[in-house]
Write an enzyme that holds these catalytic residues in place. Structure first.
Site, PDB file in Angstrom:
ATOM      1  CE1 TYR A  46      -4.257  -1.642   0.767  1.00  0.00           C
ATOM      2  CE2 TYR A  46      -2.785  -3.188   1.873  1.00  0.00           C
ATOM      3  CZ  TYR A  46      -4.025  -2.884   1.330  1.00  0.00           C
ATOM      4  OH  TYR A  46      -5.023  -3.819   1.356  1.00  0.00           O
ATOM      5  CE1 TYR A 104      -1.848  -7.239   3.572  1.00  0.00           C
ATOM      6  CE2 TYR A 104      -2.572  -6.715   1.349  1.00  0.00           C
ATOM      7  CZ  TYR A 104      -2.794  -6.730   2.711  1.00  0.00           C
ATOM      8  OH  TYR A 104      -3.972  -6.241   3.216  1.00  0.00           O
ATOM      9  NE  ARG A 115      -6.544 -10.693   4.254  1.00  0.00           N
ATOM     10  CZ  ARG A 115      -7.527  -9.861   3.901  1.00  0.00           C
ATOM     11  NH1 ARG A 115      -7.417  -8.572   4.142  1.00  0.00           N
ATOM     12  NH2 ARG A 115      -8.614 -10.309   3.335  1.00  0.00           N
ATOM     13  CG  HIS A 160      -7.859  -7.624  -0.164  1.00  0.00           C
ATOM     14  ND1 HIS A 160      -6.663  -8.207   0.187  1.00  0.00           N
ATOM     15  CD2 HIS A 160      -7.936  -6.494   0.610  1.00  0.00           C
ATOM     16  CE1 HIS A 160      -6.053  -7.487   1.109  1.00  0.00           C
ATOM     17  NE2 HIS A 160      -6.809  -6.422   1.386  1.00  0.00           N
ATOM     18  CG  HIS A 170      -9.577  -2.482   1.596  1.00  0.00           C
ATOM     19  ND1 HIS A 170      -9.875  -3.182   2.748  1.00  0.00           N
ATOM     20  CD2 HIS A 170      -8.270  -2.713   1.346  1.00  0.00           C
ATOM     21  CE1 HIS A 170      -8.793  -3.806   3.174  1.00  0.00           C
ATOM     22  NE2 HIS A 170      -7.799  -3.533   2.340  1.00  0.00           N
TER      23      HIS A 170
END
Length: 242
Positions: A106, A145, A155, A158, A160
């Site tokens: 991120y 990640y 994870r 995906h 959000h």
């Protein structure tokens, strides 16, 4: 705009707040039973957004942060419809998205994962649903990640999503996964969801008919928000015997 109460949320359709296998839920879950009061004006009304508040590239995560080139990764399109639980389209809803880059990192100062930052990818965007509740955005497929739930937790890929519709009781923050990702069934967060069918509701399905040739694959992801209670009229003829 229709003003009326929203139906109560069906708790069985959502994961329990306390799920010990998902470690962070232990500290942030409520310890007492939740109280469900009647809706007040603060729940049945919400913000109103206009198209003039959004930039022309807000729903294009491939271009909206690019500077000296294009972001690295698989180009995809995500689209779908936002409806309430009675099947009515939810128009004018603000759909906000944020995600990791193709390497799984991120653009956030607290993300210390060793994957590099992509200088041409910001990882966030927003759009409004049209009169049919339709939304669409372009992006890069995010990478998986590792995270601190255990020593070998990853994870799934995906995105959000945050949705703000015409009442605060419809407010929804969720995430979409991608069809065919083997990490979904091993994810402690996804495993808090009660049934396989409900997990499937969070998985974007491939939509090859909408692919852009030699450019981007497409995924379809529909969202359901709470609906308002309806007051039905009597379907009788005045003066007719009962």
């Amino acid at each position: 705009m229709t003003i009326g109460e929203f139906v109560e949320r069906d708790a069985s359709m959502h994961p329990p707040a306390l799920s010990p296998a998902y470690k962070t839920s232990v500290l942030r879950s409520p310890r007492n039973a939740l109280v469900s009061p009647r809706n007040t004006l603060s729940e049945i009304t919400g913000p109103v957004f206009g198209a003039n508040e959004l930039g022309e590239k807000d729903n294009d995560l491939i271009l909206n942060f690019a500077k000296d080139g294009l972001p690295i990764g698989e180009r995809i399109i995500v689209h779908g419809y936002v409806r309430d639980e009675f099947g009515n389209p939810v128009s004018g809803a603000l759909v906000e998205v944020w995600q990791a880059n193709a390497g799984g990192r991120y653009r956030h100062k607290t993300d210390r994962y060793l994957a590099p930052i992509d200088p041409n990818f910001g990882g966030c965007g927003r759009m409004l649903t049209d009169s049919n509740g339709y939304y669409v955005f372009r992006t890069i497929r995010p990478g998986a990640y590792p995270w601190g739930n255990n020593t070998n937790a990853w994870r799934p890929s995906h995105i959000h999503m945050s949705l703000s519709a015409d009442g605060w009781a419809q407010r929804l923050i969720t995430q979409l996964y991608f069809e065919g990702d083997p990490l979904i069934e091993r994810c402690p967060i996804a495993r808090t969801i009660p049934t396989v069918e409900q997990v499937r509701s969070l998985i974007a399905q491939e939509d090859p008919a909408s692919n852009v040739p030699f450019d981007a694959r497409t995924y379809r992801f529909d969202v359901t928000l709470r609906g308002r209670r309806a007051t039905f009229f009597e379907n009788t003829v005045p003066g007719a015997p009962r």
